[in-house]
Scaffold this active site. Structure first.
Site, short mmCIF file in Angstrom:
data_model
loop_
_atom_site.label_atom_id
_atom_site.label_comp_id
_atom_site.label_asym_id
_atom_site.label_seq_id
_atom_site.Cartn_x
_atom_site.Cartn_y
_atom_site.Cartn_z
N LYS A 18 0.85 -1.19 0.00
CA LYS A 18 0.00 0.00 0.00
C LYS A 18 0.88 1.23 0.00
O LYS A 18 2.01 1.13 0.49
CB LYS A 18 -0.94 0.03 1.21
CG LYS A 18 -0.37 -0.29 2.58
CD LYS A 18 0.80 0.45 3.13
CE LYS A 18 0.69 1.92 3.38
NZ LYS A 18 1.96 2.51 3.93
N TYR B 161 -4.39 4.26 6.37
CA TYR B 161 -4.91 3.34 7.40
C TYR B 161 -6.21 3.87 8.00
O TYR B 161 -7.11 3.09 8.30
CB TYR B 161 -3.87 3.12 8.51
CG TYR B 161 -2.73 2.23 8.08
CD1 TYR B 161 -2.82 0.84 8.20
CD2 TYR B 161 -1.57 2.77 7.54
CE1 TYR B 161 -1.78 0.02 7.79
CE2 TYR B 161 -0.53 1.96 7.13
CZ TYR B 161 -0.64 0.59 7.25
OH TYR B 161 0.38 -0.23 6.83
#
Ligand code: NAD
Length: 362
Positions: free
Chosen positions: A127, A211
């Protein structure tokens, strides 16, 4: 305040159970090639591959010969299975490599994932999936064309506390969820690629705020319909010549649920809470490598929740998931489409902050 020991159920329980059919049992493990021997790959990922049930480390790709020598020796990777970036496409000819894990700076994710797909390999990419939605779409198209899998390194999707939080919200523990708060940040030291837009594609949002974004979506269990963001960056701070420091945003979900999210490169945050009509579920730290802490509140009582140690930690769960999905054909839990969804939202967050208005999502 009490302590409640919870036994994992639902999707959490699925982590421990093997769905491998009889035909696949006893088969040789699938082989990973790790691309980019930086901090995360060498300190978090590589030492844990040995604990996988369905995969093992078989090849390394790096631009630094000394690293190939060091880690090749440490992990018993033969010279024939050590590649430079120039050599990279030759992985096509190596049948020991089934899976490629791209752990490079963000702006290199798309190129190295696409080249792996074109070499006929399944891809796990860190990511953020890439630095734009257009790049994410190209990665998905390349994997599809090659008929290979593409997964994104959302390790929290394999982490028992996070899965338990999702289960609690889904089960109605908090009642109807009305508010999610999610905060992620750390003090980013100067002099790293994360602070250089050509490598990172953006600031704290791309790296750590993602996140807050991803957690808000999996906790909500629905997709946002409106985003409103505000950036706050001290441009006199030399760290922030090309990227943002702090960005806060709000998301409205179809149920009426609102998420308030924080992303920062100047202060430490790692927490979330889902509040509903009956109580709340909260975690701090929520998404660390280890040491998760969870609390719940219902009927006027706050309890600490401790889960039994899982059969596989989040890293092993993630690494094995791609291999198991290849072996059994089971759908991926964190596919390229999931990475693309976050990237489209990241683009909307930046746009909202830039234009100073709420963005309605299609
Ligand atoms: P890092 O700087 O430690 O490692 C990056 C690696 O890429 C290094 O080995 C570096 O040599 C190599 N590299 C190749 N070409 C480069 C270039 N032109 N410029 C700079 N480096 C180059 O970074 P990291 O912390 O290991 O992060 C790598 C990726 O992993 C990032 O995408 C990051 O977002 C992701 N990450 C994910 C997690 C997680 O918890 N999922 C944690 C940390 C990092």
């Amino acid at each position: 305040m009490g302590t409640r020991r919870a036994v994992l159920g639902g999707i959490g329980a699925g982590l421990a159970a093997s769905a491998l059919p009889a035909w696949a049992q006893g088969r040789r493990k699938l082989g990973y090639a790790i691309v980019g021997l930086g901090n995360y790959a060498t300190n978090q990922i590589m030492p844990r591959i040995k604990d996988c049930e369905f995969a093992e480390l078989r090849a390394l790709v790096s631009g630094t010969p000394a690293k190939l020598e060091q880690f090749g020796g440490q992990y018993g990777i033969p010279k024939t299975h050590r590649y430079s970036y120039q050599d990279y496409d030759r992985i096509r000819d190596n049948p020991d490599i089934d899976l490629v894990y791209v752990v490079l700076p963000n702006s290199m994710h798309a190129e190295y994932s696409i080249r792996a797909s074109q070499a006929g390999k399944h891809v796990l990419c860190e990511k953020p999936m890439a630095v734009s939605a257009a790049e994410c779409e190209a990665m998905i198209a390349a994997a599809r064309k090659a008929n290979r899998k593409l997964m994104i390194g959302y390790r929290c999707h394999f982490e028992p506390y996070n899965l338990h939080a999702v289960d609690l919200v889904k089960s109605g523990f908090v009642g109807r969820p009305t508010l999610i708060t999610a905060e992620h940040g750390f003090y980013a030291q100067a002099g790293q690629w994360r602070l250089s837009r050509p490598f990172s594609g953006g600031g704290s949002l791309m790296d750590i705020g993602i996140y807050s974004l991803n957690a808000a979506r999996y906790l909500a269990g629905e997709e946002p319909v409106q985003i409103s963001a505000m950036e706050s960056t001290d441009k006199r701070d030399p760290r922030f010549e090309t990227v943002e420091d702090r960005i806060d945003w709000q998301m409205r979900f179809p149920s009426g649920l609102i998420a308030n999210c924080v992303s920062s490169y100047s202060s430490g945050h790692n927490a979330y809470r889902v509040t509903g009509t009956k109580g709340w579920v909260g975690m701090e730290p929520a998404t660390p490598y280890e040491g998760h802490k969870m609390w719940t509140r219902a009927n006027g009582q706050t309890s600490a929740v401790e889960l039994l140690p899982p059969a596989k930690n989040q890293f092993v769960g993630q690494l094995d998931h791609l291999a198991e999905s290849v072996l059994t054909g089971m759908p991926l839990r964190a596919s390229g489409e999931e990475g693309l969804r976050d990237m489209r939202l990241i683009e909307a967050i930046y746009r909202s902050a830039r234009e100073g208005r709420a963005i309605t999502l299609a």
